[in-house]
Design a protein around this motif. Structure first.
Motif, PDB file in Angstrom:
ATOM      1  N   PHE A 116       0.834  -1.206   0.000  1.00 41.25           N
ATOM      2  CA  PHE A 116       0.000   0.000   0.000  1.00 41.25           C
ATOM      3  C   PHE A 116       0.870   1.258   0.000  1.00 41.25           C
ATOM      4  N   PHE A 117       1.896   1.284   0.842  1.00 44.32           N
ATOM      5  CA  PHE A 117       2.815   2.430   0.889  1.00 44.32           C
ATOM      6  C   PHE A 117       3.475   2.648  -0.478  1.00 44.32           C
ATOM      7  N   LEU A 118       3.987   1.559  -1.055  1.00 42.38           N
ATOM      8  CA  LEU A 118       4.735   1.668  -2.313  1.00 42.38           C
ATOM      9  C   LEU A 118       3.861   2.234  -3.430  1.00 42.38           C
ATOM     10  N   HIS A 119       2.632   1.740  -3.560  1.00 44.45           N
ATOM     11  CA  HIS A 119       1.768   2.226  -4.633  1.00 44.45           C
ATOM     12  C   HIS A 119       1.223   3.621  -4.336  1.00 44.45           C
ATOM     13  N   SER A 120       1.080   3.964  -3.059  1.00 45.23           N
ATOM     14  CA  SER A 120       0.680   5.334  -2.711  1.00 45.23           C
ATOM     15  C   SER A 120       1.774   6.314  -3.113  1.00 45.23           C
ATOM     16  N   ILE A 121       3.017   5.923  -2.861  1.00 42.96           N
ATOM     17  CA  ILE A 121       4.147   6.780  -3.263  1.00 42.96           C
ATOM     18  C   ILE A 121       4.197   6.901  -4.787  1.00 42.96           C
ATOM     19  N   ASP A 122       4.034   5.758  -5.469  1.00 44.54           N
ATOM     20  CA  ASP A 122       4.081   5.775  -6.935  1.00 44.54           C
ATOM     21  C   ASP A 122       2.974   6.654  -7.513  1.00 44.54           C
TER      22      ASP A 122
ATOM     23  N   THR B  13       3.441   9.762 -10.021  1.00 47.78           N
ATOM     24  CA  THR B  13       3.125   9.544 -11.439  1.00 47.78           C
ATOM     25  C   THR B  13       1.698   9.912 -11.827  1.00 47.78           C
ATOM     26  N   ASP B  14       0.792   9.943 -10.848  1.00 47.57           N
ATOM     27  CA  ASP B  14      -0.630  10.220 -11.120  1.00 47.57           C
ATOM     28  C   ASP B  14      -1.294   9.104 -11.938  1.00 47.57           C
ATOM     29  N   LYS B  15      -0.680   7.946 -12.007  1.00 47.02           N
ATOM     30  CA  LYS B  15      -1.242   6.854 -12.807  1.00 47.02           C
ATOM     31  C   LYS B  15      -2.342   6.139 -12.025  1.00 47.02           C
ATOM     32  N   LEU B  16      -3.465   5.899 -12.702  1.00 49.84           N
ATOM     33  CA  LEU B  16      -4.627   5.287 -12.070  1.00 49.84           C
ATOM     34  C   LEU B  16      -4.317   3.899 -11.515  1.00 49.84           C
ATOM     35  N   LYS B  17      -3.479   3.135 -12.204  1.00 53.75           N
ATOM     36  CA  LYS B  17      -3.199   1.759 -11.750  1.00 53.75           C
ATOM     37  C   LYS B  17      -2.594   1.746 -10.359  1.00 53.75           C
ATOM     38  N   HIS B  18      -1.766   2.746 -10.051  1.00 55.11           N
ATOM     39  CA  HIS B  18      -1.152   2.799  -8.723  1.00 55.11           C
ATOM     40  C   HIS B  18      -2.191   3.182  -7.660  1.00 55.11           C
ATOM     41  N   LEU B  19      -3.133   4.035  -8.020  1.00 51.84           N
ATOM     42  CA  LEU B  19      -4.209   4.386  -7.090  1.00 51.84           C
ATOM     43  C   LEU B  19      -5.060   3.154  -6.779  1.00 51.84           C
ATOM     44  N   LEU B  20      -5.412   2.411  -7.836  1.00 53.66           N
ATOM     45  CA  LEU B  20      -6.250   1.220  -7.654  1.00 53.66           C
ATOM     46  C   LEU B  20      -5.522   0.139  -6.871  1.00 53.66           C
TER      47      LEU B  20
END
Length: 533
Positions: A147-153, A157-164
């Motif tokens: 969760f931390f890693l994708h929140s940082i990403d 990057t503002d990429k939707l895949k990382h938010l999801l």
């Protein structure tokens, strides 16, 4: 990263030969065997409590699901080594994700590697790995670090895949353990304090909204589950202040892990290691003139946030200060250490690495020595009673597993003197009296336990009391009730069959004998002939 994985395997390889400790593991593997047999319970887990379907405040569906899958993959719970292998692999996954996380925080590569090695081998975390139910904390760490890693990403990057993906892992963390409630404040600390992201940017607001949505999804699902939240806010508030010193005790076990326990209590844990650890922390942070104070404060905040749930557990629910609860808080301490003079000094990288390896090997040795305490029930409860001598539960559990009756009886009496209301103690005390042929005296203790905890084993021994009193209908009722839980118990089934015969109930005797045969329980040939089977 390969070296980190190897370190985990080497240190925890001895755990592959371990059995059960009979602290909770026997419940999830042996007593839950019928639940684990049914794959449809992968869904049911989201609608029930942890230990009990309706009378349990703990809600941890993904842990239950991991036990179902592990059970089915381990020859229906017979192959215990598979449980330990999964635990070690989960720890390895946490270590590798932690290395990536430290890289995202801008921590130097060598510092990250050393910190992750410390995490991989630290003895205070061995309970989370060597004790099968400890996997709940390693699972939680995997989901929260992801969760931390994708929140940082997403913030970069503002990429939707990382938010999801961040939302998915946050949801998984929520459904693993209640501690995940503090994952979002910790993520805020990571993003805003350590990485200096704008807390009110459009990107951040979207993340906060996602976090709230995940929390609501978990909360509503939990609210619809058949659990009983019997935790009183007044009791939490009453116990909160007395539990605050646990922070010092836990800090001591991180920096100076010389007083570890498999079953620690606040009463039996010393404070001087923690006080020394606090002073050491202040000094090594102060001595590093190049420290990033925000990163240091962020590490301290993460440590306290993930430790905070321990302070909210009222004593009437759980008075143990288990060390597996440090699994996530230790990550905050490691972030704090990255800003200390331990990693910012005059040593060359080569010398720093050599010094670190000495510390790592020392901690690994402590880990492997402490790890052995989880190998079997007698070893586990011996260590528990030695390190927590004032725990009635630890003394009781050891007494129940000793073959030496005199020592066993002594420990039961000690446990009873410490806390006569300890769960299961009246049951064990009653069994002890029956072993001493004091059957009638055992009745009041067995009835007390049955009326307070409802422990099903009481019925087996109360049947013997009823037999002694020549109250055969009562003996039959006790055995019928007992067999509903322990369906394949040969002694209980045979005794019930004999009681039906002795009380001239041939039809019930015949039906019960057929039931025994169906369950694979041997019916003596003489009784078969008597019943015409």
């Amino acid at each position: 990263m390969i070296l980190l994985a190897i370190a985990v395997i080497v240190v925890y390889f001895p755990s592959f030969s371990f059995g059960l400790t009979e602290l909770d593991d026997i419940i999830f593997i042996r007593e839950f065997h019928e639940y684990n047999e049914n794959l449809s319970n992968l869904i049911t887990s989201f609608h029930r409590g942890l230990f009990d379907a309706v009378k349990d405040p703990y809600y941890r569906p993904l842990f239950l699901d991991s036990m179902i899958l592990n059970y089915l993959a381990s020859d229906h719970g017979q192959n215990i080594v598979s449980y330990h292998i999964i635990n070690v692999l989960l720890h390895m996954g946490s270590v590798l994700l932690l290395y990536r996380f430290f890289g995202k925080l801008g921590i130097k590569e060598l510092t990250s590697f050393i910190l992750c090695l410390l995490f991989a081998v630290h003895p205070v975390l061995s309970q989370a790995v060597a004790w099968i139910p400890g996997r709940n904390d390693t699972l939680l760490a995997i989901f929260i670090l992801s969760f931390f890693l994708h929140s940082i990403d997403y913030s970069e990057t503002d990429k939707l895949k990382h938010l999801l993906l961040s939302a998915l892992f946050l949801l998984l963390a929520f459904f693993t353990k209640e501690t995940a409630v503090f994952a979002t404040p910790a993520a805020f600390v990571v993003l805003v304090l350590i990485l200096k992201k704008n807390w009110k940017s459009r990107n951040s607001i979207i993340q906060y909204s996602t976090w709230i949505a995940c929390f609501l999804a978990w909360y509503l699902t939990r609210a619809s589950a058949t659990i009983k939240t019997n935790i009183s806010p007044a009791q939490v508030a009453h116990d909160f202040i007395p539990r605050l010193p646990l922070i010092i005790q836990y800090l001591g076990k991180v920096f100076l892990p010389f007083n570890l326990s498999v079953f620690p209590t606040q009463q039996d844990t010393v404070y001087y290691f923690g006080i020394a650890a606090l002073l050491i922390t202040v000094v090594i942070i102060y001595l590093n003139s190049a420290r990033n104070i925000k990163t240091a404060l962020g590490g301290a905040a993460i440590f306290l946030l993930f430790l905070f749930p321990v302070l909210l557990v009222p004593n009437n629910l759980n008075e143990q200060s288990f060390e597996h609860r440090l699994y996530l808080p230790v990550i905050g301490i490691l972030i704090l250490l990255s800003q200390s003079s331990l990693f910012n000094n005059k040593l060359t990288e080569k010398n720093l690495f050599l010094v670190a390896m000495v510390v790592v090997l020392f901690l690994a040795g402590l880990n492997m020595a402490h790890q052995k305490n989880f190998s079997d029930p007698v070893t586990f409860w011996t260590a528990a009673s030695e390190t927590s001598p004032n725990s009635a539960y630890a003394n009781m559990m050891l007494a129940a597993r000793l073959e030496d009756n005199q020592q066993s009886f002594r420990l039961f009496r000690k446990a009873y003197a410490l806390n006569p209301k300890e769960k299961y103690l009246n049951y064990y005390y009653g069994v002890m009296l029956q072993k001493q042929d004091s059957v009638m005296q055992s009745e009041k203790y067995l009835l007390t336990e049955k009326n307070t905890s409802g422990y099903y084993e009481c019925d087996f021994y109360l049947a013997r009391v009823a037999m002694e009193k020549k109250d055969f209908p009562a003996a039959i009722n006790y055995l019928v009730t007992y067999i509903k839980t322990d369906v394949a118990n040969k002694i209980a089934n045979t005794n019930l069959l004999l009681l039906y015969l002795d009380t001239n109930q041939p039809e019930k005797a015949k039906d019960h004998a057929k039931s025994m045969i169906t369950k694979g329980i041997e019916v003596p040939q003489a009784l078969r002939q008597r019943l015409g089977l």
